[in-house]
Design a protein around this motif. Structure first.
Motif: not given
Ligand SMILES: [Zn+2]
Length: 296
Positions: A61, A117-118, A173, A177, A214
């Motif tokens: 992340h 991710d993110d 993604h 979210h 997630v």
């Molecule tokens: Zn995420």
């Protein structure tokens, strides 16, 4: 990312910082599981010992000295991990890996895919220079609503533009979210389909890969997978723990999450398969058990 229970610890500079109890608990559990499976030979007996013929996809992340969220890995630790990967594996892009699934899976042997991710801005400041130094490809999954102009916690378009011409690819993604399994069908379609279109227009390139927010077994379902396929993505990553064998579902790829609580030896053990036993958490049986337990 949500931290409910805190206690405080005095830092060297005298300021108070909060550490989560969950964070420490996770670390202890992982160390115990790793050592039990390593020293009892459990992973050899059950065959859960890592097999170089299975694809390992790592999830990162934030890469930052500030530990927020608690999946953050420090730049020093990240560099140490990349060095270890360089000495023991070959890093391939997610695209290459998917091609191997469709053509010649043997080629996957000894490969690792690196994903984030993110879309945190620190991926540009702290991870990208190190990836470039080692000439490693990587994929970053962006939340389309969070791609801002500049100066935010998330990646900006100029940063993305620079990275995309230097071996970094981008996937979706979703738009915001949200956990897809909890949304009505039309919202799920919007999150999956529109985020692809928005990112394709922002980045002026095709977006082929997707990552479920997630991403544990409880956060997406079979209907979600069907929508991802219908929206013409070529693959999707979950955060179900584990490695991927030849007959893995490329629309629910398992990944090995790398977190703040991973010591370097834990990281090596994770790559070596010592924590593969944790994949039981994502079986339908365990999810059912969890639902029954929480209803009691
Ligand atoms: Zn995420």
């Amino acid at each position: 990312m949500d931290i409910n229970i805190h206690f405080t610890k005095k830092q060297e500079n005298g300021s108070m910082t909060s550490l989560s109890l969950r964070y420490l608990l996770k670390k202890i559990i992982k160390i115990v599981v790793c050592n039990v499976t390593t020293y009892t030979g459990y992973q050899y007996i059950t065959g859960s010992k890592s097999d170089k013929k299975r694809l390992k996809i790592l999830t990162y992340h934030s890469i930052n000295d500030r530990i927020d969220p608690d999946e953050t890995v420090t730049p020093d630790e990240f560099e140490r991990q990349l060095q270890y990967i360089k000495e023991n594996y070959k890093v391939i892009s997610l695209d290459e890996a998917i091609e191997c699934f469709q053509t010649d899976f043997e080629k996957i042997s000894g490969s690792v895919v690196i994903t984030f991710d993110d879309g945190y801005a620190d991926n540009y400041y702290n991870a990208y220079p190190l990836l470039k130094k080692h000439d490693f490809p990587a994929t970053i999954f962006l939340i389309s609503d969070f791609v801002k102009d500049s100066g935010s916690k998330y990646l900006s378009l100029p940063q993305i533009d620079e990275m995309k011409s230097n071996n970094i690819s981008f996937g979706s993604h979703t738009i915001s979210h949200q956990i897809l399994a909890r949304l009505p069908n039309e919202e799920v379609v919007r999150e999956i389909k529109d985020s692809k279109e928005i990112l394709e227009s922002l980045l002026s390139q095709r977006i082929d890969s997707f990552a479920y927010p997630v991403g544990t077994r409880a956060d997406f379902d079979d209907a979600t997978i069907e929508i991802v396929k219908a929206c013409k993505y070529t693959c999707a990553c979950s955060n179900m723990y584990g490695e991927n064998s030849e007959n893995a579902d490329i629309f629910a790829l398992k990944r090995i999450g790398i977190e703040t609580t991973d010591t370097f030896s834990l990281f090596k053990q994770k790559l070596d398969g010592a924590l593969n036993i944790m994949s039981f958490k994502d079986t339908k049986f365990f999810q059912k058990l969890k639902r029954i337990f929480f209803k009691l």
